[in-house]
Design a protein around this motif. Structure first.
Motif, PDB file in Angstrom:
ATOM      1  N   GLN A   1       6.466   8.001   3.518  1.00  0.00           N
ATOM      2  CA  GLN A   1       6.852   6.851   4.344  1.00  0.00           C
ATOM      3  C   GLN A   1       5.612   6.379   5.083  1.00  0.00           C
ATOM      4  N   SER A   2       5.693   5.213   5.688  1.00  0.00           N
ATOM      5  CA  SER A   2       4.582   4.784   6.538  1.00  0.00           C
ATOM      6  C   SER A   2       4.495   5.762   7.688  1.00  0.00           C
ATOM      7  N   PRO A   3       3.389   6.461   7.824  1.00  0.00           N
ATOM      8  CA  PRO A   3       3.317   7.412   8.933  1.00  0.00           C
ATOM      9  C   PRO A   3       3.074   6.666  10.243  1.00  0.00           C
TER      10      PRO A   3
ATOM     11  N   ILE B   1      -5.775   6.603   1.392  1.00  0.00           N
ATOM     12  CA  ILE B   1      -5.962   6.108   2.749  1.00  0.00           C
ATOM     13  C   ILE B   1      -5.686   4.602   2.843  1.00  0.00           C
ATOM     14  N   GLU B   2      -4.699   4.270   3.680  1.00  0.00           N
ATOM     15  CA  GLU B   2      -4.406   2.857   3.961  1.00  0.00           C
ATOM     16  C   GLU B   2      -5.293   2.410   5.116  1.00  0.00           C
ATOM     17  N   TRP B   3      -5.688   1.167   5.125  1.00  0.00           N
ATOM     18  CA  TRP B   3      -6.596   0.594   6.112  1.00  0.00           C
ATOM     19  C   TRP B   3      -7.954   1.306   6.135  1.00  0.00           C
TER      20      TRP B   3
ATOM     21  N   LYS C   1       0.835  -1.216   0.000  1.00  0.00           N
ATOM     22  CA  LYS C   1       0.000   0.000   0.000  1.00  0.00           C
ATOM     23  C   LYS C   1       0.868   1.264   0.000  1.00  0.00           C
ATOM     24  N   THR C   2       1.843   1.291   0.919  1.00  0.00           N
ATOM     25  CA  THR C   2       2.701   2.475   0.994  1.00  0.00           C
ATOM     26  C   THR C   2       3.560   2.593  -0.259  1.00  0.00           C
ATOM     27  N   THR C   3       3.980   1.452  -0.792  1.00  0.00           N
ATOM     28  CA  THR C   3       4.766   1.470  -2.027  1.00  0.00           C
ATOM     29  C   THR C   3       3.957   2.106  -3.158  1.00  0.00           C
TER      30      THR C   3
HETATM   31 MG   LIG Z   1       1.834   0.954   4.756  1.00  0.00          MG
END
Ligand SMILES: [Mg+2]
Ligand SMILES: Nc1ncnc2c1ncn2[C@@H]1O[C@H](COP(=O)(O)OP(=O)(O)O)[C@@H](O)[C@H]1O
Length: 162
Positions: free
Chosen positions: A82-84, A136-138, A64-66
């Motif tokens: 980056q992954s926050p 938005i992740e998750w 997801k972040t990629t």
């Molecule tokens: Mg992520």
């Protein structure tokens, strides 16, 4: 701290992403390596407009972040998302507006536990300026909020898992 990506997820090699947009048939694409998100990201970036929401589903380590990093690049952003881990939300200005988009807002809802966490983000206010795209992740963590929106949904799974 966030758990490291499981070996199993990484070992499988590539990913498949399912893209669902309102009023369109869903499509699934193969993304063989982390570098291959750029093609999809550029394609999507070309059709995004301010106020759009991209909901990225998939397990920890799915990519997801990629994907967010590839999308940021496609929008001309130089800073790498980056992954926050400690903040739920980060904002990236575009050096030059793309179809009116001036800002990419990256939310990782992984840590959202209760409604007040989401309220604190004030996403409606953040989106109201007419210049922001939200990724938005998750998204499952903010299902209720999202149910009133029309988001572009990306679901990432490992090869072999569909
Ligand atoms: Mg992520
Ligand atoms: N399409 C892909 N194929 C193979 N590996 C990938 C792919 N996309 C991402 N990865 C790798 O998966 C790992 C986890 O990615 P990350 O984006 O942090 O996942 P998430 O944000 O979903 O937890 C990284 O090592 C990344 O390079």
């Amino acid at each position: 701290m966030r758990k490291e990506v499981s070996g199993k997820q990484q070992a499988a090699g590539g990913r498949t992403v399912i893209i669902e947009r309102a009023g369109r048939p869903s499509v699934s694409l193969r993304v063989p390596s982390a570098a291959d998100w750029d093609v999809l990201a550029s394609e999507l970036a070309g059709s995004l407009k301010p106020g759009d929401i991209l909901a990225l589903s998939g397990p920890l380590g799915a990519g997801k972040t990629t994907f967010v990093q590839a999308l940021a690049r496609a929008l001309g952003i130089k800073r790498i998302p980056q992954s926050p881990t400690f903040s739920l939300m980060r904002s990236y200005e575009l050096p030059r507006a793309v179809h009116g988009i001036k800002r990419l807002l990256h939310v990782d809802a992984y840590r959202i536990e209760q409604a007040s966490d989401l309220l604190a983000l004030d996403l409606d206010e953040e989106l109201s300026g007419g210049e922001t795209v939200l990724v938005i992740e998750w998204p499952e963590k903010v299902k209720k909020w999202l149910s009133t929106k029309s988001a572009i949904r990306l679901t990432i799974v490992n090869y072999g898992n569909i």
